[in-house]
Design a protein around this motif. Structure first.
Motif: not given
Length: 410
Positions: A326-330, A334-337
């Motif tokens: 969840e955190g990585v997906t968010l 947010k950053t296009a990382a």
């Protein structure tokens, strides 16, 4: 990650530390634990992740503070850590990794459950002597971002792969009344880093190790690439006044169609899509003398836990969330990382497909990561010497010699 490089004034650092400095917070009287978090990502980027974490962990309040990368953040972090007011969780970067580990400021994260899904490459980047000190969830590669429509106005339909052709392109754009290229010298120039990386790869990929082992000098690696890079200035493509330009200014000039090409990375894409939604922008690798484009890039900075935190359990819970699916997906949203954890397939802007391919091919490099020690001091020296070079006050060999001298000082 947002590697736009800034130089901090002493006054700014003092004010920042005074205004936002925080250590391991105690309870707030309501039964909650205050967990301090110092980041070089903006509040706009991190707020959704912090709010989601707090919702899942109602007994923890995250106190967020921020300083922009790179020099200003590192100076502020050092001030806080030395004064005993360092945050419980903070960013570990290439420029300060060795100092943080050798100074005993960061906890060993080796074998922690939240490290399991991290890329081996990323974890090794933020490790020293086989021990991991940072959790990194993404990697980045930066090249030259160009406005395809502006190039078309000058009759250019294909981006060059050779450096001489790139200089010719810049001059053609300039003759057509179009500002061809901007590059900030407030930090390590991304184009110069890519050129050094290309030369390192051409020589076998281990030149930095030989330099630090005393078998080679910086000039063996840097003289050629810096001579190439300096052609941007000796040819008149860039003026000496570019030294004062900041990364944000350059991105704004590009967004407004006032410059055709800029060095950029994934962190620029989201804001540019918002500022210039109709722009036909394309990424390309940095042209090189032999026509084999290269990129600057590395594993993104990681998150570290303060060795002196009084809230280790809460800090580990926070990293567990940041590294979760969840955190990585968010964070990706947010950053296009270009996230690299094993359980998340990043959604990237179509413009970033060449960047991702460069990561897959291994055609990227960043000096600060390749240097095994004194990264902060060497980076500061390199930036100062490069600024002198582009103003005509130093030659490429002088830059390399200054780096040799700085390394010898330890």
């Amino acid at each position: 990650m947002s590697p736009r490089w800034k130089v901090a004034t002493a006054a700014a650092v003092v004010l920042l530390a005074a205004a936002t400095g925080c250590g391991s917070g105690s309870g707030d009287g309501g039964g909650k634990t205050k967990l301090s978090f110092f980041s070089w990502e903006s509040e706009e980027t991190m707020k959704p992740l912090i709010e989601a974490f707090e919702k899942q962990n109602p007994s923890i309040d995250v106190e967020f503070s921020h300083a922009p990368p790179v020099a200003e953040y590192i100076a502020a972090l050092q001030t806080r850590l030395v004064s005993g007011t360092g945050a419980d969780v903070f960013v570990i970067a290439a420029e300060n990794k060795t100092n943080l580990v050798q100074g005993g400021f960061v906890k060993d994260l080796t074998g922690k459950p939240f490290m399991a899904n991290m890329s081996k490459f990323n974890t090794e980047t933020w490790s020293v002597d086989g021990k991991a000190y940072g959790m990194s969830i993404s990697s980045w590669s930066a090249g030259i971002l160009y406005n395809k429509d502006l190039l078309a106005k000058a009759g250019v339909t294909e981006f060059p792969t050779k450096w001489d052709d790139f200089i010719a392109l810049c001059q053609k754009l300039k003759s057509a009344g179009i500002t061809p290229y901007y590059e900030s010298l407030m930090g390590m120039p991304l184009t110069a880093a890519a050129l050094v990386g290309h030369e390192n790869a051409r020589q076998g990929g281990d030149v930095d190790a030989q330099i630090f082992a005393g078998k080679k000098k910086f000039g063996d690696l840097w003289n050629g690439p810096l001579t190439t890079f300096n052609q941007l200035f000796t040819s008149g493509v860039l003026g000496k006044d570019v030294v004062s330009l900041k990364g944000e200014q350059i991105v704004d000039e590009f967004a407004n169609g006032r410059v055709a090409m800029i060095p950029a990375g994934p962190w620029d894409v989201t804001s540019l899509r918002e500022k210039a939604p109709k722009m036909n922008m394309v990424f390309a690798g940095v042209p090189t003398p032999d026509g084999k484009p290269f990129w600057s890039g590395a594993a993104s900075p990681g998150w570290a836990i303060n060795a002196k935190t009084e809230h280790e359990k809460e800090a580990e819970a926070f990293l567990t969330y940041l590294g979760s699916k969840e955190g990585v997906t968010l964070f990706n949203k947010k950053t296009a990382a270009m996230t690299t954890t094993s359980d998340v397939t990043p959604v990237i802007d179509k413009a970033l497909e060449p960047n991702l391919q460069a990561l897959k091919d291994g055609n990227f490099y960043l000096p600060q990561v390749a240097w095994p020690r004194v990264q902060d001091a060497l980076n500061t020296e390199a930036v100062a010497q490069l600024q002198l070079m582009v103003q005509g006050q130093a030659k490429p060999a002088d830059v390399a010699a200054a780096l040799d001298n700085r390394l010898a000082q330890g």
